[in-house]
Design a protein around this motif. Structure first.
Motif, PDB file in Angstrom:
ATOM      1  N   SER A  61     -52.305  -9.501  -3.309  1.00  0.00           N
ATOM      2  CA  SER A  61     -50.982  -9.715  -3.564  1.00  0.00           C
ATOM      3  C   SER A  61     -50.295 -10.089  -2.097  1.00  0.00           C
ATOM      4  O   SER A  61     -49.453 -10.490  -2.604  1.00  0.00           O
ATOM      5  CB  SER A  61     -51.114  -7.370  -3.004  1.00  0.00           C
ATOM      6  OG  SER A  61     -50.930  -7.214  -4.132  1.00  0.00           O
ATOM      7  N   GLN A  62     -51.143 -10.534  -1.464  1.00  0.00           N
ATOM      8  CA  GLN A  62     -50.316 -10.746  -0.071  1.00  0.00           C
ATOM      9  C   GLN A  62     -50.348 -12.703  -0.669  1.00  0.00           C
ATOM     10  O   GLN A  62     -49.422 -12.852   0.042  1.00  0.00           O
ATOM     11  CB  GLN A  62     -51.416 -11.186   0.967  1.00  0.00           C
ATOM     12  CG  GLN A  62     -51.485 -11.747   2.261  1.00  0.00           C
ATOM     13  CD  GLN A  62     -49.720 -10.507   2.816  1.00  0.00           C
ATOM     14  OE1 GLN A  62     -49.953  -9.662   3.090  1.00  0.00           O
ATOM     15  NE2 GLN A  62     -48.890 -11.617   3.278  1.00  0.00           N
TER      16      GLN A  62
ATOM     17  N   GLY B 161     -54.534 -20.454 -12.085  1.00  0.00           N
ATOM     18  CA  GLY B 161     -54.198 -17.953 -12.421  1.00  0.00           C
ATOM     19  C   GLY B 161     -55.131 -18.092 -10.656  1.00  0.00           C
ATOM     20  O   GLY B 161     -56.124 -18.358 -10.566  1.00  0.00           O
ATOM     21  N   VAL B 162     -53.673 -16.881 -10.254  1.00  0.00           N
ATOM     22  CA  VAL B 162     -54.517 -16.283  -9.180  1.00  0.00           C
ATOM     23  C   VAL B 162     -54.552 -14.640  -9.925  1.00  0.00           C
ATOM     24  O   VAL B 162     -53.144 -14.146 -10.160  1.00  0.00           O
ATOM     25  CB  VAL B 162     -53.712 -16.483  -7.761  1.00  0.00           C
ATOM     26  CG1 VAL B 162     -54.179 -15.466  -7.129  1.00  0.00           C
ATOM     27  CG2 VAL B 162     -53.980 -17.642  -8.058  1.00  0.00           C
ATOM     28  N   ASP B 163     -55.562 -14.020  -9.963  1.00  0.00           N
ATOM     29  CA  ASP B 163     -55.260 -12.785 -10.036  1.00  0.00           C
ATOM     30  C   ASP B 163     -56.525 -11.734  -9.012  1.00  0.00           C
ATOM     31  O   ASP B 163     -57.217 -12.371  -8.886  1.00  0.00           O
ATOM     32  CB  ASP B 163     -55.271 -12.383 -11.115  1.00  0.00           C
ATOM     33  CG  ASP B 163     -56.277 -12.189 -11.895  1.00  0.00           C
ATOM     34  OD1 ASP B 163     -57.840 -12.421 -11.548  1.00  0.00           O
ATOM     35  OD2 ASP B 163     -56.531 -12.590 -13.609  1.00  0.00           O
ATOM     36  N   ALA B 164     -56.470  -9.819  -9.671  1.00  0.00           N
ATOM     37  CA  ALA B 164     -57.537  -9.327  -9.073  1.00  0.00           C
ATOM     38  C   ALA B 164     -58.884  -9.811  -9.036  1.00  0.00           C
ATOM     39  O   ALA B 164     -59.697  -9.860  -7.967  1.00  0.00           O
ATOM     40  CB  ALA B 164     -57.704  -8.078  -9.012  1.00  0.00           C
TER      41      ALA B 164
ATOM     42  N   ILE C  29     -64.631 -13.459  -1.632  1.00  0.00           N
ATOM     43  CA  ILE C  29     -65.332 -12.498   0.029  1.00  0.00           C
ATOM     44  C   ILE C  29     -64.792 -12.691   1.060  1.00  0.00           C
ATOM     45  O   ILE C  29     -64.875 -11.347   1.308  1.00  0.00           O
ATOM     46  CB  ILE C  29     -66.822 -12.754  -0.468  1.00  0.00           C
ATOM     47  CG1 ILE C  29     -66.897 -14.173   0.423  1.00  0.00           C
ATOM     48  CG2 ILE C  29     -67.757 -12.266  -1.366  1.00  0.00           C
ATOM     49  CD1 ILE C  29     -68.878 -14.683   0.659  1.00  0.00           C
ATOM     50  N   THR C  30     -63.814 -13.362   1.206  1.00  0.00           N
ATOM     51  CA  THR C  30     -63.268 -13.407   2.503  1.00  0.00           C
ATOM     52  C   THR C  30     -61.612 -14.336   2.387  1.00  0.00           C
ATOM     53  O   THR C  30     -61.716 -15.010   1.668  1.00  0.00           O
ATOM     54  CB  THR C  30     -63.467 -14.040   3.719  1.00  0.00           C
ATOM     55  OG1 THR C  30     -63.856 -15.563   3.850  1.00  0.00           O
ATOM     56  CG2 THR C  30     -64.943 -12.987   3.890  1.00  0.00           C
ATOM     57  N   VAL C  31     -60.582 -13.648   2.635  1.00  0.00           N
ATOM     58  CA  VAL C  31     -59.499 -14.552   2.574  1.00  0.00           C
ATOM     59  C   VAL C  31     -58.592 -14.160   4.121  1.00  0.00           C
ATOM     60  O   VAL C  31     -58.439 -13.786   4.362  1.00  0.00           O
ATOM     61  CB  VAL C  31     -58.263 -13.598   1.752  1.00  0.00           C
ATOM     62  CG1 VAL C  31     -57.249 -14.944   1.386  1.00  0.00           C
ATOM     63  CG2 VAL C  31     -59.485 -13.804   0.304  1.00  0.00           C
TER      64      VAL C  31
END
Ligand SMILES: Cc1cc2nc3c(=O)[nH]c(=O)nc-3n(C[C@H](O)[C@H](O)[C@H](O)COP(=O)(O)O)c2cc1C
Length: 211
Positions: free
Chosen positions: A26-27, A66-69, A179-181
């Protein structure tokens, strides 16, 4: 131009843990919308870093589609150098450089192929020229000259004529499941803000890192 004297001051924003959304996807979308509206060129371009079997790192740009959960999806040739590195290590890093708004986002994650049906759907949505290009380019291979590509394009046109061009089996998507953003915001005097989401105990933890 003296590179040593070349520097920008960053003073357009600040980050604090309380104002970050609960999950990094979401960020990411919130920052992506901001980047798109504030003049970032190709905001879906990202550097994709992989490591080869000798431990050598390799980075190149690809476009996120594409970017999702579940993660960040891009498309490429499954026989390319990057594909070999992605498949042998199962790991990758992504970097979005939104320099116009003094921001970057770094992702580290695990890699898997997207479902063939997703690759089919995306391939079908591409312009015909891009579809032919995917067939024609033995991505990452040595070629003698450009004529090799022109010849391959002519062969693909002869093969498929005016009909639909199917997705080549050697082309499709990968998904990087983070795993990290880390979200980086430039601040004055190099005291930048860095907030990193880390997936731990089935939840996203947010830590602040020194700049
Ligand atoms: C802005 C930009 C976007 C790109 N997007 C893609 C892409 O989505 N997929 C792809 O395979 N290559 C893309 N490329 C080309 C790659 O950077 C790279 O040259 C190519 O994939 C071969 O990489 P490899 O030999 O390491 O596998 C892009 C290049 C640029 C500059």
């Amino acid at each position: 131009m003296d590179l040593a004297d070349l520097r920008a001051e960053y003073d357009v924003g600040a980050l604090d843990t309380d104002s970050m959304l609960d999950d990094p996807i979401s960020q990411w979308w919130s920052w992506f919308d901001h980047a798109s509206e504030n003049g970032v060129h190709e905001p879906n371009a990202m550097a994709l870093a992989t490591v080869d079997e000798g431990g050598w790192p390799h980075a190149r740009n690809v476009l996120v589609k594409g970017v999702d959960a579940h993660g960040f999806v891009f498309y490429t040739n499954y026989e390319s150098a990057k594909a070999g590195e992605l498949e042998s290590s199962g790991r990758a890093s992504l970097l979005f450089s939104w320099l116009e708004v003094h921001r970057q986002i770094r992702v580290v994650g695990t890699v898997s192929r997207v479902a063939p049906s997703d690759s089919d759907a995306y391939f079908a949505s591409r312009p015909a020229g891009s579809q032919v290009g995917a067939w024609a380019s033995p991505q990452s291979d040595l070629i003698d000259d450009r004529d090799v590509l022109e010849g391959a394009v002519a062969d693909i046109h002869a093969r498929f004529g005016d009909g639909d061009i199917p997705r080549p089996s050697f082309w499709g998507g990968y998904r990087v499941a983070p795993i990290t953003v880390e979200f980086w915001q430039g601040r004055p005097s190099r005291l930048h803000d860095r907030l990193r989401y880390r997936w731990q105990n089935n939840a996203w933890q947010i830590d602040r890192l020194a700049p």
